[in-house]
Design a protein around this motif. Structure first.
Motif, short mmCIF file in Angstrom:
data_model
loop_
_atom_site.label_atom_id
_atom_site.label_comp_id
_atom_site.label_asym_id
_atom_site.label_seq_id
_atom_site.Cartn_x
_atom_site.Cartn_y
_atom_site.Cartn_z
N UNK A 14 15.95 -59.61 -93.85
CA UNK A 14 16.16 -60.24 -92.54
C UNK A 14 15.68 -61.93 -92.99
N UNK A 15 14.62 -61.87 -93.48
CA UNK A 15 14.15 -63.20 -93.84
C UNK A 15 14.98 -64.03 -94.93
N UNK A 39 21.32 -68.42 -94.22
CA UNK A 39 22.07 -69.23 -93.11
C UNK A 39 21.53 -70.70 -93.04
N UNK A 40 20.30 -70.87 -93.20
CA UNK A 40 19.48 -72.15 -93.09
C UNK A 40 20.02 -73.15 -94.24
N UNK A 41 20.17 -72.46 -95.46
CA UNK A 41 20.66 -73.56 -96.49
C UNK A 41 22.15 -73.87 -96.36
N UNK A 77 19.83 -67.45 -85.37
CA UNK A 77 19.09 -66.40 -84.36
C UNK A 77 19.77 -65.07 -84.01
N UNK A 78 21.11 -65.21 -83.68
CA UNK A 78 21.78 -64.04 -83.24
C UNK A 78 21.78 -62.88 -84.33
N UNK A 83 20.14 -59.24 -84.26
CA UNK A 83 20.91 -58.22 -84.46
C UNK A 83 20.41 -57.19 -85.35
N UNK A 84 19.92 -57.81 -86.47
CA UNK A 84 19.29 -56.97 -87.55
C UNK A 84 18.25 -56.54 -87.16
#
Length: 315
Positions: free
Chosen positions: A244-245, A251-253, A262-263, A267-268
């Motif tokens: 998850x991390x 996604x941030x990169x 966040x979604x 969900x994960x």
């Protein structure tokens, strides 16, 4: 050389997680250096590769002693991966310098992290369903070289790929490969691959010795401690959390919208929670349905309960 206490701490944390889970350090360390320490992506990738070069032999020696390294796979993987790692470094240099290159590396790194998460998920799914088979595997040289090339290019460009990406592809190609062989083989083949990529970055002057040295001071003893602890326990909770991390970091990169990141993470987490509840319920049902053992005696019948106590039933 002036060492940084914060970087030593980061090396300590990442090294421990690497030893505990068997994951490659690049998937963890490089995003940390970029997002939490504000380092330029190229410097983070280069310095992490040098640190990883000294971290991986710690686990590799343990697996060599246990005989869990398939040297046939190592040979074919290295044939493809070592030159591919150098090619990955050269591709980076052809992209130019300055902010444009740094942005490109962030996107490549984010994509590699997301592929790592997919690889971890597929590997976990296959590991639970593959049949137990101790017979020797048949090596497929061409396919193995291709896997090495894919991992080598990823390592050279992002420092990610020598761990989860390669192990995931190996498990798809060789589903009968035992877990211990999978980890041991990947650790050993990654040493020359990471070495080639680190050499390429050193030749271009991208490595910052202070950063790499600080990371190593914390990482090397932590890798050993994590590996020792891993041999005694289970990683079934740690690996999903790290997945998850890594997904959030990837996604941030790549500059994904915050609401989407966040979604995905929510969900994960929900899926992990449901899966944990389902497995726990199944274990309890199996334990409750386990048959009891009855012992007949001359003066009565005794039932052997699951708590290892004898209960007098009378006559």
């Amino acid at each position: 050389m002036h060492l940084s206490l914060t970087l030593i701490t980061a090396g300590l944390v990442v090294g421990f997680l690497v030893g505990l889970t068997g994951m490659g350090g690049g998937a963890l360390m490089t995003p940390i250096l970029i997002m939490f320490f504000g380092m330029a992506p190229l410097a983070a990738v280069s310095s992490d590769l040098v640190a990883s070069l000294f971290m991986r032999p710690v686990g590799a020696v343990v697996h060599f002693r246990r005989g869990t390294v398939d040297t046939r796979l190592v040979r074919w993987l290295v044939i493809g991966a070592v030159p591919a790692a150098l090619v990955g470094v050269l591709v980076l240099k052809t992209l130019g310098d300055g902010p444009g290159l740094q942005d490109d590396i962030k996107v490549f790194l984010g994509a590699a992290l997301l592929l790592t998460v997919v690889s971890m998920s597929v590997k976990s799914w296959l590991a639970r369903r593959r049949p137990e088979d101790a017979s020797p595997i048949t090596i497929r040289p061409i396919l193995t070289v291709v896997i090495g090339v894919a991992g080598g290019v990823a390592v050279g460009m992002t420092s990610v790929g020598a761990g989860s990406l390669v192990t995931g592809m190996l498990l798809l190609a060789y589903p009968r490969l035992r877990a211990s062989q999978l980890v041991g083989t990947d650790l050993v083949q990654a040493i020359p691959v990471v070495g080639a990529a680190a050499l390429g970055h050193c030749l271009f002057g991208d490595v910052q010795v202070r950063i790499a040295g600080s990371l190593l001071v914390g990482a090397i003893p932590a890798v050993y401690a994590g590996a020792r602890l891993s041999a005694r326990g289970s990683n079934r909770f740690i690996r999903p959390t790290l997945a998850v991390v890594l997904a959030a970091s990837g996604l941030k990169l790549i500059d994904a919208p915050s609401w989407f990141t966040m979604s995905v993470c929510a969900t994960a987490v929900v899926a992990m929670t449901i899966g944990w509840i389902h497995r726990t319920t199944q274990r309890h049902r199996v334990a409750a349905s386990a048959p009891t053992t009855k012992l007949a005696m001359d003066d009565g019948a005794l039932e052997f309960a699951g708590s290892h106590r004898y209960v007098d039933r009378g006559v």
